[in-house]
Scaffold this motif. Sequence first.
Motif, PDB file in Angstrom:
ATOM      1  N   ARG A   1     -11.151 -30.389 -17.139  1.00  9.22           N
ATOM      2  CA  ARG A   1     -11.461 -29.208 -17.274  1.00  9.22           C
ATOM      3  C   ARG A   1     -11.165 -28.413 -16.264  1.00  9.22           C
ATOM      4  NH1 ARG A   1     -14.616 -27.892 -22.224  1.00  9.22           N
ATOM      5  NH2 ARG A   1     -15.415 -26.156 -20.971  1.00  9.22           N
ATOM      6  N   GLY A   2     -10.964 -26.903 -16.284  1.00  7.69           N
ATOM      7  CA  GLY A   2     -10.946 -26.085 -15.122  1.00  7.69           C
ATOM      8  C   GLY A   2     -10.852 -24.847 -15.484  1.00  7.69           C
ATOM      9  N   THR A   3     -10.724 -23.924 -14.545  1.00  8.19           N
ATOM     10  CA  THR A   3     -10.728 -22.365 -14.663  1.00  8.19           C
ATOM     11  C   THR A   3      -9.734 -21.905 -13.757  1.00  8.19           C
ATOM     12  OG1 THR A   3     -12.182 -22.084 -12.678  1.00  8.19           O
ATOM     13  CG2 THR A   3     -13.204 -22.305 -14.797  1.00  8.19           C
ATOM     14  N   SER A   4      -9.224 -20.954 -14.170  1.00  6.82           N
ATOM     15  CA  SER A   4      -7.815 -20.265 -13.762  1.00  6.82           C
ATOM     16  C   SER A   4      -7.956 -18.756 -13.687  1.00  6.82           C
ATOM     17  CB  SER A   4      -6.617 -20.599 -14.378  1.00  6.82           C
ATOM     18  OG  SER A   4      -6.495 -20.003 -15.710  1.00  6.82           O
ATOM     19  N   THR A   5      -7.256 -18.167 -12.635  1.00  7.96           N
ATOM     20  CA  THR A   5      -6.974 -16.629 -12.591  1.00  7.96           C
ATOM     21  C   THR A   5      -5.474 -16.387 -12.360  1.00  7.96           C
ATOM     22  OG1 THR A   5      -7.223 -16.371 -10.235  1.00  7.96           O
ATOM     23  CG2 THR A   5      -9.225 -15.906 -11.863  1.00  7.96           C
ATOM     24  N   GLY A   6      -4.881 -15.336 -12.966  1.00  6.94           N
ATOM     25  CA  GLY A   6      -3.480 -15.057 -12.575  1.00  6.94           C
ATOM     26  C   GLY A   6      -2.564 -15.729 -13.595  1.00  6.94           C
ATOM     27  N   LEU A   7      -3.006 -16.577 -14.623  1.00  7.00           N
ATOM     28  CA  LEU A   7      -2.085 -17.363 -15.379  1.00  7.00           C
ATOM     29  C   LEU A   7      -2.139 -16.545 -16.873  1.00  7.00           C
ATOM     30  CD1 LEU A   7      -2.907 -21.109 -15.071  1.00  7.00           C
ATOM     31  CD2 LEU A   7      -1.119 -19.746 -14.229  1.00  7.00           C
ATOM     32  N   GLU A   8      -0.856 -16.384 -17.466  1.00  7.37           N
ATOM     33  CA  GLU A   8      -0.802 -15.658 -18.553  1.00  7.37           C
ATOM     34  C   GLU A   8      -1.648 -16.411 -19.704  1.00  7.37           C
ATOM     35  OE1 GLU A   8       2.825 -14.398 -21.651  1.00  7.37           O
ATOM     36  OE2 GLU A   8       3.426 -14.911 -19.699  1.00  7.37           O
ATOM     37  N   TRP A   9      -1.894 -17.598 -19.699  1.00  2.75           N
ATOM     38  CA  TRP A   9      -2.612 -18.374 -20.649  1.00  2.75           C
ATOM     39  C   TRP A   9      -3.541 -19.144 -19.882  1.00  2.75           C
ATOM     40  CZ3 TRP A   9       2.857 -18.590 -21.341  1.00  2.75           C
ATOM     41  CH2 TRP A   9       3.256 -17.738 -22.455  1.00  2.75           C
ATOM     42  N   PRO A  10      -4.833 -18.452 -19.722  1.00  2.82           N
ATOM     43  CA  PRO A  10      -6.001 -19.038 -18.899  1.00  2.82           C
ATOM     44  C   PRO A  10      -6.380 -20.431 -19.249  1.00  2.82           C
ATOM     45  CG  PRO A  10      -6.458 -16.818 -19.516  1.00  2.82           C
ATOM     46  CD  PRO A  10      -5.382 -17.086 -20.249  1.00  2.82           C
ATOM     47  N   ILE A  11      -6.825 -21.265 -18.535  1.00  2.00           N
ATOM     48  CA  ILE A  11      -7.065 -22.805 -18.778  1.00  2.00           C
ATOM     49  C   ILE A  11      -8.483 -22.910 -19.125  1.00  2.00           C
ATOM     50  CG2 ILE A  11      -5.275 -23.515 -17.747  1.00  2.00           C
ATOM     51  CD1 ILE A  11      -7.205 -24.712 -15.569  1.00  2.00           C
ATOM     52  N   ASP A  12      -9.522 -21.698 -18.771  1.00  2.00           N
ATOM     53  CA  ASP A  12     -10.701 -22.135 -19.037  1.00  2.00           C
ATOM     54  C   ASP A  12     -11.241 -22.325 -20.431  1.00  2.00           C
ATOM     55  OD1 ASP A  12      -9.965 -19.683 -16.967  1.00  2.00           O
ATOM     56  OD2 ASP A  12     -12.012 -19.368 -16.788  1.00  2.00           O
ATOM     57  N   GLY A  13     -12.299 -23.260 -20.314  1.00  4.71           N
ATOM     58  CA  GLY A  13     -12.873 -23.757 -21.513  1.00  4.71           C
ATOM     59  C   GLY A  13     -11.969 -24.782 -22.609  1.00  4.71           C
ATOM     60  N   ILE A  14     -10.844 -25.285 -21.803  1.00  8.14           N
ATOM     61  CA  ILE A  14      -9.768 -26.105 -22.445  1.00  8.14           C
ATOM     62  C   ILE A  14      -9.966 -27.552 -22.199  1.00  8.14           C
ATOM     63  CG2 ILE A  14      -7.439 -26.840 -22.836  1.00  8.14           C
ATOM     64  CD1 ILE A  14      -6.804 -23.823 -22.577  1.00  8.14           C
ATOM     65  N   ASP A  15     -10.258 -28.551 -22.884  1.00  8.90           N
ATOM     66  CA  ASP A  15     -10.199 -30.003 -22.653  1.00  8.90           C
ATOM     67  C   ASP A  15      -8.824 -30.438 -22.626  1.00  8.90           C
ATOM     68  OD1 ASP A  15     -13.138 -30.142 -22.495  1.00  8.90           O
ATOM     69  OD2 ASP A  15     -12.992 -29.991 -24.685  1.00  8.90           O
ATOM     70  N   PHE A  16      -8.372 -30.714 -21.352  1.00  7.87           N
ATOM     71  CA  PHE A  16      -6.906 -31.184 -21.173  1.00  7.87           C
ATOM     72  C   PHE A  16      -7.043 -32.780 -21.179  1.00  7.87           C
ATOM     73  CE2 PHE A  16      -6.646 -27.001 -19.388  1.00  7.87           C
ATOM     74  CZ  PHE A  16      -5.525 -26.736 -19.699  1.00  7.87           C
ATOM     75  N   ALA A  17      -6.302 -33.647 -21.763  1.00 11.64           N
ATOM     76  CA  ALA A  17      -5.937 -34.976 -21.649  1.00 11.64           C
ATOM     77  C   ALA A  17      -4.822 -35.383 -22.181  1.00 11.64           C
ATOM     78  CB  ALA A  17      -7.329 -35.787 -22.712  1.00 11.64           C
ATOM     79  N   PRO A  18      -4.569 -36.416 -21.702  1.00  5.23           N
ATOM     80  CA  PRO A  18      -2.985 -37.182 -22.398  1.00  5.23           C
ATOM     81  C   PRO A  18      -3.156 -37.266 -23.620  1.00  5.23           C
ATOM     82  CG  PRO A  18      -3.983 -38.303 -20.429  1.00  5.23           C
ATOM     83  CD  PRO A  18      -4.794 -37.530 -20.484  1.00  5.23           C
ATOM     84  N   GLY A  19      -2.206 -37.042 -24.555  1.00  8.77           N
ATOM     85  CA  GLY A  19      -2.047 -37.259 -25.860  1.00  8.77           C
ATOM     86  C   GLY A  19      -3.046 -36.253 -26.597  1.00  8.77           C
ATOM     87  N   GLN A  20      -3.393 -35.331 -26.101  1.00 10.41           N
ATOM     88  CA  GLN A  20      -4.484 -34.374 -26.811  1.00 10.41           C
ATOM     89  C   GLN A  20      -4.060 -32.894 -26.187  1.00 10.41           C
ATOM     90  OE1 GLN A  20      -8.672 -35.011 -26.483  1.00 10.41           O
ATOM     91  NE2 GLN A  20      -8.400 -37.041 -26.497  1.00 10.41           N
ATOM     92  N   ARG A  21      -3.996 -32.304 -25.025  1.00 11.59           N
ATOM     93  CA  ARG A  21      -3.662 -31.007 -24.646  1.00 11.59           C
ATOM     94  C   ARG A  21      -3.098 -31.114 -23.234  1.00 11.59           C
ATOM     95  NH1 ARG A  21      -5.799 -25.992 -26.377  1.00 11.59           N
ATOM     96  NH2 ARG A  21      -4.463 -24.577 -25.277  1.00 11.59           N
ATOM     97  N   SER A  22      -1.785 -30.334 -23.161  1.00  9.47           N
ATOM     98  CA  SER A  22      -1.447 -29.995 -21.778  1.00  9.47           C
ATOM     99  C   SER A  22      -1.320 -28.803 -21.565  1.00  9.47           C
ATOM    100  CB  SER A  22       0.143 -31.026 -21.546  1.00  9.47           C
ATOM    101  OG  SER A  22       1.064 -30.280 -22.543  1.00  9.47           O
ATOM    102  N   GLY A  23      -0.773 -28.212 -20.320  1.00  7.13           N
ATOM    103  CA  GLY A  23      -0.393 -27.221 -19.879  1.00  7.13           C
ATOM    104  C   GLY A  23       0.899 -26.789 -19.600  1.00  7.13           C
ATOM    105  N   THR A  24       1.774 -27.297 -19.997  1.00  6.48           N
ATOM    106  CA  THR A  24       3.269 -26.873 -19.379  1.00  6.48           C
ATOM    107  C   THR A  24       3.784 -25.577 -19.742  1.00  6.48           C
ATOM    108  OG1 THR A  24       4.275 -28.046 -21.291  1.00  6.48           O
ATOM    109  CG2 THR A  24       3.923 -29.396 -19.516  1.00  6.48           C
ATOM    110  N   SER A  25       4.594 -25.155 -19.000  1.00  7.31           N
ATOM    111  CA  SER A  25       5.336 -23.787 -19.107  1.00  7.31           C
ATOM    112  C   SER A  25       4.381 -22.648 -19.430  1.00  7.31           C
ATOM    113  CB  SER A  25       6.432 -23.961 -20.344  1.00  7.31           C
ATOM    114  OG  SER A  25       7.144 -24.860 -19.908  1.00  7.31           O
TER     115      SER A  25
END
Length: 231
Positions: free
Chosen positions: A161-185
């Motif tokens: 998990r993490g936080t971001s600023t300056g991204l069109e789609w912020p990553i705050d509150g997202i559970d990333f994991a292989p086979g579940q959620r990525s943040g490409t493009s």
Amino acid sequence: MKNSILDILEPLTIIGGGDCTVEDIQLARTIAPICVAADGGAHIALSAGVPLTAVIGDMDSISNEARAQISAEKFHHIAEQDSTDFDKVLRHVSAPLSIAVGFSGGQVDHALAALHTLVVYCHKRIILLGEQDIIFLCPPQMALCVEAGTRVSLFPLGPVRGTSTGLEWPIDGIDFAPGQRSGTSNRATGDITLTLERPNMLCILPRSLIQPVARLFADAQAPAQWSSRAV
């Protein structure tokens, strides 16, 4: 017990045996002029006329012709077959920053192994340089000046998990994991910051950003890297 073959105090270029060009090596050497080859990467270095400080690996890809052109004392044979030659170089060479060429192109299995190695050596600063992209493991915190519209891809190799600023789609509150959620493009709206909770997130940026990312890693005031995993 000391494990290093080389202790280098400036950035290092590591040349692998996968797809890369003379231009790739030249670009890497503008940041990291000292070069070490991982096994068959010695052939690419020789064809590019690049002097090598060492050749490290299991030596199953070195031709007799290549051996004849490199001083014998520069060869460091690591016989075990449980790790890649990229891993062997990182394990036995100490450097403040490594630019790796010839690892992210060519065979997909080799490229995947190189990405895995970035996570294993999360305590080291390593940038993979490819034909279009650079790839590195996100440090705990990073801030980077980029233009609006710049492609910013985040890909997890483990739960994170993490936080971001300056991204069109912020990553705050997202559970990333292989086979579940990525943040490409994703896309930058301007300068970006990232904060990650675990050493599991790869960042993929356009190749043109290698200089600012290298400066970020080389900055003495930059946030610390992750603690070493059990290697």
